[in-house]
Design a protein around this motif. Sequence first.
Motif, PDB file in Angstrom:
ATOM      1  N   CYS A 296      -2.104 -49.483  55.220  1.00  0.00           N
ATOM      2  CA  CYS A 296      -0.941 -48.704  55.124  1.00  0.00           C
ATOM      3  C   CYS A 296       0.037 -49.377  55.608  1.00  0.00           C
ATOM      4  O   CYS A 296       1.477 -49.739  55.092  1.00  0.00           O
ATOM      5  CB  CYS A 296      -0.905 -47.174  55.439  1.00  0.00           C
ATOM      6  SG  CYS A 296      -2.063 -46.365  54.590  1.00  0.00           S
ATOM      7  N   GLY A 297      -0.087 -49.972  56.884  1.00  0.00           N
ATOM      8  CA  GLY A 297       1.109 -50.688  57.588  1.00  0.00           C
ATOM      9  C   GLY A 297       1.534 -51.792  56.873  1.00  0.00           C
ATOM     10  O   GLY A 297       2.757 -52.109  56.956  1.00  0.00           O
ATOM     11  N   MET A 298       0.439 -52.433  56.343  1.00  0.00           N
ATOM     12  CA  MET A 298       0.973 -53.892  55.636  1.00  0.00           C
ATOM     13  C   MET A 298       1.660 -53.266  54.210  1.00  0.00           C
ATOM     14  O   MET A 298       2.502 -54.276  53.918  1.00  0.00           O
ATOM     15  CB  MET A 298      -0.544 -54.283  55.058  1.00  0.00           C
ATOM     16  CG  MET A 298      -0.241 -55.850  54.817  1.00  0.00           C
ATOM     17  SD  MET A 298      -0.401 -56.953  56.086  1.00  0.00           S
ATOM     18  CE  MET A 298      -1.916 -56.664  56.676  1.00  0.00           C
ATOM     19  N   GLN A 299       1.475 -52.260  53.815  1.00  0.00           N
ATOM     20  CA  GLN A 299       2.236 -51.566  52.753  1.00  0.00           C
ATOM     21  C   GLN A 299       3.705 -51.661  53.041  1.00  0.00           C
ATOM     22  O   GLN A 299       4.760 -52.026  52.413  1.00  0.00           O
ATOM     23  CB  GLN A 299       1.820 -50.642  52.243  1.00  0.00           C
ATOM     24  CG  GLN A 299       0.656 -50.507  51.351  1.00  0.00           C
ATOM     25  CD  GLN A 299      -0.045 -49.321  50.828  1.00  0.00           C
ATOM     26  OE1 GLN A 299       0.511 -48.381  50.891  1.00  0.00           O
ATOM     27  NE2 GLN A 299      -1.108 -49.322  50.099  1.00  0.00           N
ATOM     28  N   GLY A 300       4.018 -51.365  54.258  1.00  0.00           N
ATOM     29  CA  GLY A 300       5.339 -50.904  54.820  1.00  0.00           C
ATOM     30  C   GLY A 300       6.056 -52.315  55.140  1.00  0.00           C
ATOM     31  O   GLY A 300       6.999 -52.567  54.435  1.00  0.00           O
ATOM     32  N   LEU A 301       5.361 -53.433  55.517  1.00  0.00           N
ATOM     33  CA  LEU A 301       5.362 -54.739  55.675  1.00  0.00           C
ATOM     34  C   LEU A 301       5.811 -55.392  54.422  1.00  0.00           C
ATOM     35  O   LEU A 301       6.953 -56.149  54.095  1.00  0.00           O
ATOM     36  CB  LEU A 301       4.493 -55.487  56.573  1.00  0.00           C
ATOM     37  CG  LEU A 301       4.563 -56.940  56.511  1.00  0.00           C
ATOM     38  CD1 LEU A 301       5.981 -57.356  57.070  1.00  0.00           C
ATOM     39  CD2 LEU A 301       3.391 -57.483  57.285  1.00  0.00           C
ATOM     40  N   ARG A 345      24.441 -56.305  58.681  1.00  0.00           N
ATOM     41  CA  ARG A 345      23.415 -55.554  59.494  1.00  0.00           C
ATOM     42  C   ARG A 345      22.165 -54.982  58.715  1.00  0.00           C
ATOM     43  O   ARG A 345      21.093 -54.801  59.353  1.00  0.00           O
ATOM     44  CB  ARG A 345      24.309 -54.195  59.677  1.00  0.00           C
ATOM     45  CG  ARG A 345      23.502 -53.119  60.610  1.00  0.00           C
ATOM     46  CD  ARG A 345      24.213 -51.800  60.533  1.00  0.00           C
ATOM     47  NE  ARG A 345      24.755 -51.144  59.408  1.00  0.00           N
ATOM     48  CZ  ARG A 345      23.908 -50.249  58.513  1.00  0.00           C
ATOM     49  NH1 ARG A 345      22.799 -49.852  59.169  1.00  0.00           N
ATOM     50  NH2 ARG A 345      24.587 -49.872  57.423  1.00  0.00           N
ATOM     51  N   MET A 346      22.391 -54.797  57.234  1.00  0.00           N
ATOM     52  CA  MET A 346      21.308 -54.064  56.718  1.00  0.00           C
ATOM     53  C   MET A 346      20.275 -55.469  56.429  1.00  0.00           C
ATOM     54  O   MET A 346      19.095 -55.168  56.796  1.00  0.00           O
ATOM     55  CB  MET A 346      21.546 -53.561  55.458  1.00  0.00           C
ATOM     56  CG  MET A 346      22.402 -52.196  55.543  1.00  0.00           C
ATOM     57  SD  MET A 346      22.854 -51.500  53.930  1.00  0.00           S
ATOM     58  CE  MET A 346      24.332 -52.350  53.461  1.00  0.00           C
ATOM     59  N   LEU A 347      20.628 -56.328  56.352  1.00  0.00           N
ATOM     60  CA  LEU A 347      19.719 -57.700  55.886  1.00  0.00           C
ATOM     61  C   LEU A 347      19.259 -57.911  57.038  1.00  0.00           C
ATOM     62  O   LEU A 347      17.917 -58.234  57.047  1.00  0.00           O
ATOM     63  CB  LEU A 347      20.550 -58.957  55.453  1.00  0.00           C
ATOM     64  CG  LEU A 347      21.069 -58.646  53.924  1.00  0.00           C
ATOM     65  CD1 LEU A 347      22.309 -59.902  53.669  1.00  0.00           C
ATOM     66  CD2 LEU A 347      20.115 -58.474  52.851  1.00  0.00           C
ATOM     67  N   LEU A 348      19.798 -58.065  58.310  1.00  0.00           N
ATOM     68  CA  LEU A 348      19.296 -58.499  59.413  1.00  0.00           C
ATOM     69  C   LEU A 348      18.148 -57.275  60.068  1.00  0.00           C
ATOM     70  O   LEU A 348      17.064 -57.818  60.469  1.00  0.00           O
ATOM     71  CB  LEU A 348      20.286 -58.655  60.447  1.00  0.00           C
ATOM     72  CG  LEU A 348      20.815 -60.157  60.464  1.00  0.00           C
ATOM     73  CD1 LEU A 348      22.194 -60.008  61.416  1.00  0.00           C
ATOM     74  CD2 LEU A 348      19.825 -61.018  61.055  1.00  0.00           C
ATOM     75  N   THR A 349      18.503 -56.207  59.625  1.00  0.00           N
ATOM     76  CA  THR A 349      17.530 -55.134  60.192  1.00  0.00           C
ATOM     77  C   THR A 349      16.237 -55.293  59.204  1.00  0.00           C
ATOM     78  O   THR A 349      14.922 -55.300  59.907  1.00  0.00           O
ATOM     79  CB  THR A 349      18.118 -53.623  59.816  1.00  0.00           C
ATOM     80  OG1 THR A 349      19.201 -53.643  60.747  1.00  0.00           O
ATOM     81  CG2 THR A 349      17.145 -52.504  59.982  1.00  0.00           C
ATOM     82  N   GLN A 350      16.421 -55.320  57.793  1.00  0.00           N
ATOM     83  CA  GLN A 350      15.195 -55.715  57.022  1.00  0.00           C
ATOM     84  C   GLN A 350      14.542 -57.051  57.698  1.00  0.00           C
ATOM     85  O   GLN A 350      13.131 -57.037  57.639  1.00  0.00           O
ATOM     86  CB  GLN A 350      15.694 -56.062  55.624  1.00  0.00           C
ATOM     87  CG  GLN A 350      16.175 -55.030  54.887  1.00  0.00           C
ATOM     88  CD  GLN A 350      16.610 -55.337  53.455  1.00  0.00           C
ATOM     89  OE1 GLN A 350      17.441 -55.995  53.283  1.00  0.00           O
ATOM     90  NE2 GLN A 350      15.906 -54.868  52.497  1.00  0.00           N
ATOM     91  N   ASN A 401       9.437 -48.289  59.382  1.00  0.00           N
ATOM     92  CA  ASN A 401      10.454 -49.372  59.405  1.00  0.00           C
ATOM     93  C   ASN A 401      10.356 -50.025  57.850  1.00  0.00           C
ATOM     94  O   ASN A 401      11.410 -50.340  57.374  1.00  0.00           O
ATOM     95  CB  ASN A 401      10.047 -50.431  60.017  1.00  0.00           C
ATOM     96  CG  ASN A 401      10.324 -49.895  61.645  1.00  0.00           C
ATOM     97  OD1 ASN A 401      11.044 -49.160  61.920  1.00  0.00           O
ATOM     98  ND2 ASN A 401       9.718 -50.654  62.658  1.00  0.00           N
ATOM     99  N   GLY A 402       9.346 -49.909  57.174  1.00  0.00           N
ATOM    100  CA  GLY A 402       9.541 -50.409  55.688  1.00  0.00           C
ATOM    101  C   GLY A 402      10.279 -49.350  55.005  1.00  0.00           C
ATOM    102  O   GLY A 402      10.939 -49.953  54.068  1.00  0.00           O
ATOM    103  N   TYR A 403      10.218 -48.172  55.080  1.00  0.00           N
ATOM    104  CA  TYR A 403      11.030 -47.251  54.273  1.00  0.00           C
ATOM    105  C   TYR A 403      12.491 -47.452  54.591  1.00  0.00           C
ATOM    106  O   TYR A 403      13.395 -47.478  53.773  1.00  0.00           O
ATOM    107  CB  TYR A 403      10.497 -45.722  54.590  1.00  0.00           C
ATOM    108  CG  TYR A 403      11.307 -44.944  53.567  1.00  0.00           C
ATOM    109  CD1 TYR A 403      10.890 -44.821  52.298  1.00  0.00           C
ATOM    110  CD2 TYR A 403      11.961 -43.839  54.060  1.00  0.00           C
ATOM    111  CE1 TYR A 403      11.516 -44.126  51.306  1.00  0.00           C
ATOM    112  CE2 TYR A 403      12.799 -42.857  53.076  1.00  0.00           C
ATOM    113  CZ  TYR A 403      12.338 -42.983  51.865  1.00  0.00           C
ATOM    114  OH  TYR A 403      12.875 -42.228  50.839  1.00  0.00           O
ATOM    115  N   ILE A 404      12.725 -47.531  55.968  1.00  0.00           N
ATOM    116  CA  ILE A 404      14.233 -47.933  56.307  1.00  0.00           C
ATOM    117  C   ILE A 404      14.639 -49.374  55.502  1.00  0.00           C
ATOM    118  O   ILE A 404      15.644 -49.416  54.952  1.00  0.00           O
ATOM    119  CB  ILE A 404      14.226 -48.408  57.889  1.00  0.00           C
ATOM    120  CG1 ILE A 404      13.961 -47.146  58.632  1.00  0.00           C
ATOM    121  CG2 ILE A 404      15.632 -48.908  58.363  1.00  0.00           C
ATOM    122  CD1 ILE A 404      13.998 -46.987  60.097  1.00  0.00           C
ATOM    123  N   ALA A 405      13.623 -50.369  55.545  1.00  0.00           N
ATOM    124  CA  ALA A 405      14.256 -51.719  55.035  1.00  0.00           C
ATOM    125  C   ALA A 405      14.319 -51.262  53.399  1.00  0.00           C
ATOM    126  O   ALA A 405      15.261 -52.205  52.793  1.00  0.00           O
ATOM    127  CB  ALA A 405      13.129 -52.621  55.277  1.00  0.00           C
TER     128      ALA A 405
END
Length: 594
Positions: A296-301, A345-350, A401-405
């Motif tokens: 699951c963590g890998m899915q977010g990544l 900001r968004m690209l660097l956060t991703q 974090n994946g959902y944020i990204a």
Amino acid sequence: MPAYTAPLRDFAFVLNELIKVQEVVPTLPGYGDATEDVYASYLEAAAKFCESELAPINRSGDEAGCTFNPADHSVTTPVGFAAAYQQYCELGFPGLDCDPAYGGQGMPKTLAFPVMEMLTSSNVAWSMYPGLSHGAYSAIHAHGTAEQKDTYLPKLVSGEWTGTMCLTEPHCGTDLGLLKTKAEPNGDGSYAISGTKIFISAGEHDLADNIIHLVLARLPDAPKDVKGISLFIVPKFHADGSRNGVFCGSLEHKMGIKANATAVMNFDGAKGYLIGEPNKGLACMFTMMNAARLGCGMQGLGLGEASFQGALTYAKERLQMRAASGPACPDKAADPIIVHPDVRRMLLTQKAYTEAGRALTAFLALQLDIEEKHPDADHQKEAADLVALLTPVAKAFMTDNGYIATNMGMQVFGGHGFIREWGMEQLVRDCRISQIYEGTNGIQALDLIGRKVLLDQGQKLRKFSGQIVTFCKAQEGDERMREFVEPLMKLLKDTGELTMHIGMAAMKNRDEAAAAATDYLRVIGHVTYAWLWARMAKVAFEQGDGAEPFYQAKITTARFYFAKLLPEVHGLIASIKSGAVPLMSLDAEHFIFQ
């Protein structure tokens, strides 16, 4: 749909320069052939498969979804899925890190995890079919009898058969103590399994000849709580080819991962076989669950990476307005939106969350390889403790974090991001489930603070903190690293004090630990990522001033993480110290709407 390009350069950086896999893995028994060239060869083959076969059918699979035929309880996957699965099996990927005794290739987890990331980035719904099968393989390999292993593992390893795990029922999700599915002895060593399971990923499909369900059920007179749950192997087809009494009742209509068959499965006296000891099924299933949580963590990544790639390409091409500092491209009607600070900001956060997540999965994969293969029991135990501590962090922090990204990737596209044909909104929808299944992220937080930290008085956390302290002390005298080491050491000190504060408060009121749990997991996640970014910056600095732009980007992204993302911990710590009272003071009957 955004094109997908496997990040092979970053995989090489993480494996060979950050965790230095070649200094460890080839020295472990059975992994002597896992050379750098072997890693590169497998990763290149996986990249080609994901880029050319899986990514092109991702959006079409989402549009079509799976089709259920109630007449014969069959499920048809979207066009191209079965052919891709057949090719995947022909390439040998189902058995990549499986036991050679059952036809596997015996490769390390440090190779299998990057392959898993590429699968999730290119087509997460498709990736769940072999992903669930690998979990079933792991549970049977760890807990099955010799006969069960000989019967089921070779077919799971080859991909001829797939697997599922059947836990959830209409009335019980996380609280498996409420489970009602029954297992009645048949008198011949088998059991009649009866009950209904819901939300069963890959529960029915047309990719393989057989599906092996791992089912939690209760034996007669079993204790009523989780201590009375047993695990059973329930095949769709018996060894003689006859149909078992397990059928798909319907498919769920979902927000995302529409191309994966999320099924209601009905067991009507289906013949099953006990795996492991009676009433010890939950412990057996956790072999599969822990692997699923890392998956699951890998899915977010993976979905964060896919969204970043799409957003970055769009930001460099989309022309809108002028840079605040003056025209960046005066020969064009407007500047590309990548010049705007908020887009950056968004690209660097991703980028920061994705690359740190990739480093974390590589670190955990290395610990799994050490836990499984290292000849020294102390090394195995230390690796196992680190995996236990960081598994809930990997599952929850990486999917949050994946959902944020993915949300940020859609935002970069503006209105086009909200339109289906661009593919960005699908990544958001597909990512959202990763925060829910295999134990919601709130459950992961309770597991971290309760079982992994407070239960052993912080022993596992101290082991992990010790590694961070060792790294930081090794940087003494390196002025380049000061900007990373000083805040990291301060955060580590604050986290130790915070953990003590929570533990003392929980001794007086157990709600205090539960109230702090979600914020606390995010603090530990930031500690982990800050350590990994400091390590990545160190590697990049060692390349010297003339290093290629790749390394310069690592240093710049590390600085962004420390300056713009890490400060979140200050608000989290303040929230934790406010205690449980703000959460628990309002009586339930006062939660009203008028």
